[in-house]
Design a protein around this motif. Structure first.
Motif, PDB file in Angstrom:
ATOM      1  N   ASN A  57      14.483   1.140  -1.621  1.00 33.10           N
ATOM      2  CA  ASN A  57      15.566   1.000  -2.594  1.00 33.10           C
ATOM      3  C   ASN A  57      15.885   2.335  -3.264  1.00 33.10           C
ATOM      4  O   ASN A  57      17.045   2.655  -3.519  1.00 33.10           O
ATOM      5  CB  ASN A  57      15.194  -0.040  -3.651  1.00 33.10           C
ATOM      6  N   ALA A  58      14.819   3.115  -3.556  1.00 40.86           N
ATOM      7  CA  ALA A  58      15.024   4.415  -4.190  1.00 40.86           C
ATOM      8  C   ALA A  58      15.801   5.352  -3.280  1.00 40.86           C
ATOM      9  O   ALA A  58      16.689   6.097  -3.725  1.00 40.86           O
ATOM     10  CB  ALA A  58      13.675   5.036  -4.566  1.00 40.86           C
ATOM     11  N   MET A  59      15.497   5.334  -1.990  1.00 43.01           N
ATOM     12  CA  MET A  59      16.200   6.201  -1.054  1.00 43.01           C
ATOM     13  C   MET A  59      17.688   5.849  -0.987  1.00 43.01           C
ATOM     14  O   MET A  59      18.557   6.737  -0.938  1.00 43.01           O
ATOM     15  CB  MET A  59      15.572   6.099   0.335  1.00 43.01           C
ATOM     16  N   ARG A  60      18.003   4.558  -1.013  1.00 40.25           N
ATOM     17  CA  ARG A  60      19.410   4.138  -0.994  1.00 40.25           C
ATOM     18  C   ARG A  60      20.138   4.582  -2.262  1.00 40.25           C
ATOM     19  O   ARG A  60      21.361   4.721  -2.263  1.00 40.25           O
ATOM     20  CB  ARG A  60      19.491   2.623  -0.847  1.00 40.25           C
ATOM     21  N   ALA A  61      19.355   4.792  -3.332  1.00 43.41           N
ATOM     22  CA  ALA A  61      19.951   5.263  -4.585  1.00 43.41           C
ATOM     23  C   ALA A  61      19.924   6.785  -4.693  1.00 43.41           C
ATOM     24  O   ALA A  61      20.280   7.339  -5.734  1.00 43.41           O
ATOM     25  CB  ALA A  61      19.213   4.642  -5.776  1.00 43.41           C
ATOM     26  N   GLY A  62      19.482   7.480  -3.627  1.00 45.76           N
ATOM     27  CA  GLY A  62      19.526   8.938  -3.615  1.00 45.76           C
ATOM     28  C   GLY A  62      18.261   9.628  -4.075  1.00 45.76           C
ATOM     29  O   GLY A  62      18.239  10.852  -4.239  1.00 45.76           O
ATOM     30  N   ARG A  63      17.164   8.851  -4.252  1.00 53.29           N
ATOM     31  CA  ARG A  63      15.902   9.472  -4.683  1.00 53.29           C
ATOM     32  C   ARG A  63      14.917   9.454  -3.517  1.00 53.29           C
ATOM     33  O   ARG A  63      14.877   8.499  -2.743  1.00 53.29           O
ATOM     34  CB  ARG A  63      15.310   8.710  -5.886  1.00 53.29           C
ATOM     35  N   LEU A  64      14.081  10.475  -3.444  1.00 54.65           N
ATOM     36  CA  LEU A  64      13.123  10.581  -2.344  1.00 54.65           C
ATOM     37  C   LEU A  64      11.696  10.713  -2.871  1.00 54.65           C
ATOM     38  O   LEU A  64      11.446  11.432  -3.836  1.00 54.65           O
ATOM     39  CB  LEU A  64      13.449  11.793  -1.462  1.00 54.65           C
ATOM     40  N   GLN A  65      10.767  10.003  -2.221  1.00 59.53           N
ATOM     41  CA  GLN A  65       9.331  10.120  -2.507  1.00 59.53           C
ATOM     42  C   GLN A  65       9.026  10.044  -4.003  1.00 59.53           C
ATOM     43  O   GLN A  65       8.555  10.988  -4.616  1.00 59.53           O
ATOM     44  CB  GLN A  65       8.795  11.414  -1.901  1.00 59.53           C
ATOM     45  N   SER A  66       9.240   8.852  -4.539  1.00 64.76           N
ATOM     46  CA  SER A  66       9.010   8.647  -5.973  1.00 64.76           C
ATOM     47  C   SER A  66       7.571   8.285  -6.290  1.00 64.76           C
ATOM     48  O   SER A  66       7.123   8.449  -7.425  1.00 64.76           O
ATOM     49  CB  SER A  66       9.931   7.538  -6.492  1.00 64.76           C
ATOM     50  N   THR A  67       6.835   7.775  -5.308  1.00 61.55           N
ATOM     51  CA  THR A  67       5.481   7.267  -5.560  1.00 61.55           C
ATOM     52  C   THR A  67       4.517   7.842  -4.533  1.00 61.55           C
ATOM     53  O   THR A  67       4.928   8.469  -3.545  1.00 61.55           O
ATOM     54  CB  THR A  67       5.443   5.731  -5.485  1.00 61.55           C
ATOM     55  N   VAL A  68       3.224   7.588  -4.758  1.00 61.29           N
ATOM     56  CA  VAL A  68       2.180   7.970  -3.805  1.00 61.29           C
ATOM     57  C   VAL A  68       1.411   6.715  -3.413  1.00 61.29           C
ATOM     58  O   VAL A  68       0.841   6.034  -4.269  1.00 61.29           O
ATOM     59  CB  VAL A  68       1.210   9.007  -4.417  1.00 61.29           C
TER      60      VAL A  68
ATOM     61  N   ALA B 201       0.821  -1.213   0.000  1.00 61.04           N
ATOM     62  CA  ALA B 201       0.000   0.000   0.000  1.00 61.04           C
ATOM     63  C   ALA B 201       0.858   1.268   0.000  1.00 61.04           C
ATOM     64  O   ALA B 201       0.490   2.282  -0.608  1.00 61.04           O
ATOM     65  CB  ALA B 201      -0.927   0.009   1.217  1.00 61.04           C
ATOM     66  N   ARG B 202       2.012   1.210   0.663  1.00 60.13           N
ATOM     67  CA  ARG B 202       2.877   2.396   0.763  1.00 60.13           C
ATOM     68  C   ARG B 202       4.146   2.269  -0.092  1.00 60.13           C
ATOM     69  O   ARG B 202       5.055   3.091   0.038  1.00 60.13           O
ATOM     70  CB  ARG B 202       3.252   2.635   2.218  1.00 60.13           C
ATOM     71  N   ASN B 203       4.221   1.247  -0.948  1.00 54.80           N
ATOM     72  CA  ASN B 203       5.373   1.089  -1.856  1.00 54.80           C
ATOM     73  C   ASN B 203       6.696   1.056  -1.097  1.00 54.80           C
ATOM     74  O   ASN B 203       7.706   1.622  -1.535  1.00 54.80           O
ATOM     75  CB  ASN B 203       5.410   2.224  -2.887  1.00 54.80           C
ATOM     76  N   LEU B 204       6.716   0.371   0.050  1.00 53.95           N
ATOM     77  CA  LEU B 204       7.879   0.456   0.931  1.00 53.95           C
ATOM     78  C   LEU B 204       9.136  -0.139   0.322  1.00 53.95           C
ATOM     79  O   LEU B 204      10.238   0.419   0.498  1.00 53.95           O
ATOM     80  CB  LEU B 204       7.569  -0.233   2.267  1.00 53.95           C
ATOM     81  N   GLN B 205       9.003  -1.288  -0.364  1.00 58.71           N
ATOM     82  CA  GLN B 205      10.201  -1.904  -0.922  1.00 58.71           C
ATOM     83  C   GLN B 205      10.822  -1.022  -2.000  1.00 58.71           C
ATOM     84  O   GLN B 205      12.033  -0.787  -2.025  1.00 58.71           O
ATOM     85  CB  GLN B 205       9.872  -3.294  -1.485  1.00 58.71           C
ATOM     86  N   PHE B 206       9.976  -0.488  -2.886  1.00 59.87           N
ATOM     87  CA  PHE B 206      10.463   0.380  -3.951  1.00 59.87           C
ATOM     88  C   PHE B 206      11.078   1.653  -3.373  1.00 59.87           C
ATOM     89  O   PHE B 206      12.166   2.085  -3.769  1.00 59.87           O
ATOM     90  CB  PHE B 206       9.321   0.734  -4.902  1.00 59.87           C
ATOM     91  N   GLU B 207      10.369   2.274  -2.432  1.00 59.43           N
ATOM     92  CA  GLU B 207      10.834   3.538  -1.880  1.00 59.43           C
ATOM     93  C   GLU B 207      12.115   3.359  -1.063  1.00 59.43           C
ATOM     94  O   GLU B 207      13.002   4.236  -1.069  1.00 59.43           O
ATOM     95  CB  GLU B 207       9.748   4.186  -1.019  1.00 59.43           C
TER      96      GLU B 207
END
Length: 317
Positions: free
Chosen positions: A129-140, A121-127
């Motif tokens: 991994n994204a944070m470790r790659a330097g990206r923040l809040q990619s999805t809703v 529901a909160r896209n935790l796995q994707f988010e």
């Protein structure tokens, strides 16, 4: 030693943390622990041919009729849990192999289901991994409160999951082939048809037992009804869901997402297309992997072997 015992698939190397296996030496039983899955049929047969006792961890290693016939010394097969669809019980009986089981944790699988549902529901796995790659809040993500959970199979696990959903403010509907109105009402859910379950639910969680009849119970028709905003959660068994249809739905966008702990093939191969499919939360069959569950699994497996050695087998399946 008069008997050799193999403990299979101890991936974490913890079998001795949960049972005093060395105490079986007084019964003439020597213990060998296998920490990795067998790569092929030949390696499995060669490794286990000299053992008279095997302790299997759930369905990690299958024992069909063909395999059992190639293990002539096998006399006792213990599975964790009291049901194991990967063991041919009839073939074992015909070969004179005693099959015993254990209890399990009533909380482990339902809690894992809810963890996956929240993560999806909160896209935790994707988010994460994204944070470790330097990206923040990619999805809703979306809130569960006010949404509808469809429970496919309202047994012990499904009923617990339904209770969690109500605590989160969700409406809960359920279907299984033999579900009665009064059973659904007692669990605080509404019984619906199978089509209605997938059409009305925002999230469907699978909790039916795998059998010839239930194999592929969730196919393309059901997944399309769940739709581009719907999430499928499966912590039961991989073959309950049509894997090809699931992949098409994810890759083509007509299924919203999937949170999976079980697969057609386990361990999941490194090149499996699910690993690169979008909108997924994937875990390596952790539903029963808790300290509490292992204490009962290994503890009661030890008791089963000890009782069999004394001529009084326990929990025979």
């Amino acid at each position: 030693m008069s008997h050799r015992l193999a403990i299979l698939d101890d991936y974490q190397g913890v079998a001795y943390d949960y049972a005093p296996w060395d105490q079986l030496a007084v019964h003439g039983i020597g213990v060998t622990v296998f920490g990795e899955p067998f790569q092929d049929e030949e390696s499995l047969i060669q490794a286990l041919r000299g053992f008279s006792i095997v302790v299997a961890m759930r369905e990690r290693t299958a024992f069909n009729a063909a395999r059992l016939h190639q293990l002539p010394r096998l006399k006792l097969l213990v599975t964790t849990g009291m049901a194991n669809s990967s063991i041919d019980i009839e073939a074992a009986r015909e070969l004179g192999i005693t099959v015993c089981g254990t209890g399990g944790s009533p909380a482990a699988a339902p809690e894992m289901t809810w963890a996956l549902l929240l993560a999806a529901a909160r896209n935790l796995q994707f988010e994460g991994n994204a944070m470790r790659a330097g990206r923040l809040q990619s999805t809703v993500g979306f809130e569960l409160s006010g949404k509808t959970l469809g429970v496919l199979g309202l047994g012990k696990i499904g009923s617990k999951v339904a209770g969690y959903a109500r605590a989160f403010g969700m409406d809960v509907i359920a279907w299984s082939p033999n579900l009665r109105e009064e059973t659904a009402a007692a669990a605080g859910v509404r019984r619906v048809s199978k089509d209605a379950l997938f059409r009305e639910a925002d999230v469907v969680s699978v909790h039916v037992r795998l059998s010839e009849r239930s194999h592929g119970v969730v196919g393309e028709e059901e997944l399309r009804l769940l739709g581009p905003d719907g999430i499928l959660v499966n912590t039961a068994r991989g073959p309950l869901v049509d894997g090809d249809a699931l992949l098409r739905g994810l890759n083509e966008g007509w299924l919203g997402g999937a949170a999976l702990d079980v697969y057609d093939v386990e361990p999941l191969p490194a090149d499996h297309p699910l690993l690169s499919a979008p909108r997924t939360v994937l875990t390596p069959h952790l539903g029963y992997v808790t300290a509490e569950s292992y204490a009962r699994f290994y503890g009661e497996a030890f008791e089963d072997v000890q009782a069999w050695a004394q001529g009084k087998p326990l929990r025979v399946i």
